[in-house]
Design an enzyme around this catalytic site. Structure first.
Site: not given
Length: 211
Positions: A80-82
């Site tokens: 994931a990447d936020t």
């Protein structure tokens, strides 16, 4: 979910903590991506381009981890990447990353809080990539975060900067920490703002078991 093991491709302790709310810690193996470099958003100011870059980053992380562990092809790999996205007065969308590591970080965070956050709503996006049994699925979760007004933020900002919580935090604040005092309203997933949208991950894992 009928999973005996999952690989979490992340360097973030927060993501592991969040994932343990869905799965026992003993079933989670953390394998950080070997390449710490990620594509940037500096020249991207349009919605579609920002989303595509986010997808590219979480997909690249997943491929990185898969190349490290090709023998585990039957084990789900989650990455994931936020990011935080604000809209400037010019109309441009701007992705706010981590504050600079040098002494200028306080001025940068102050500018973000007073000009981009106070009395306004910004978006937090997380791209989630799941690889399972040769299938790769990707989703983007969105959460709207609205801060209190200018006066409220200004009165508390020097104190917040003194906690140094902003350092190393995307967007310069931690909603699971002291930064929560500035938040007036959240629409969407709270865990998304922390770094992993549990609702999205839950649905993706459940669907992967039924395909």
């Amino acid at each position: 979910m009928n999973l005996s093991r999952i690989i979490l491709g992340s360097r973030s302790p927060r993501r592991k903590e969040l994932l343990t709310q869905l799965l026992p810690e003993t079933q989670i193996e953390v394998v950080p991506p070997a390449d710490p470099e990620e594509a940037g958003f500096e020249q991207l100011h349009e919605w579609d381009a920002i989303q595509q870059q986010l997808i590219s980053i979480c997909t690249a992380k997943n491929e990185d981890v898969f190349q490290q562990r090709p023998a585990d092809a039957s084990v789900p790999i989650l990455t994931a990447d936020t990011i935080g996205v604000v809209k400037r007065e010019t109309g441009d969308l701007v992705v706010l990353g981590q504050p600079p590591v040098e002494s200028a970080w306080q001025e940068t965070v102050k500018e973000w809080f007073l000009n981009d956050y106070a009395g306004r709503t910004h978006l937090v996006l997380t791209g989630v990539c799941l690889r399972y049994q040769q299938r790769v699925t990707i989703q983007i979760a969105e959460t709207e975060v609205t801060f209190h007004d200018q006066e409220y933020v200004r009165e508390r900002l020097d104190w917040y900067l003194s906690t140094q919580e902003s350092r190393g935090k995307a967007g310069g604040y931690a909603i699971q920490g002291a930064g929560s005092i500035f938040v007036n309203r959240i629409e969407g997933s709270l865990s998304n703002v922390v770094g992993l949208p549990l609702e999205t991950v839950f649905e993706m894992l459940n669907r992967s078991q039924t395909v």
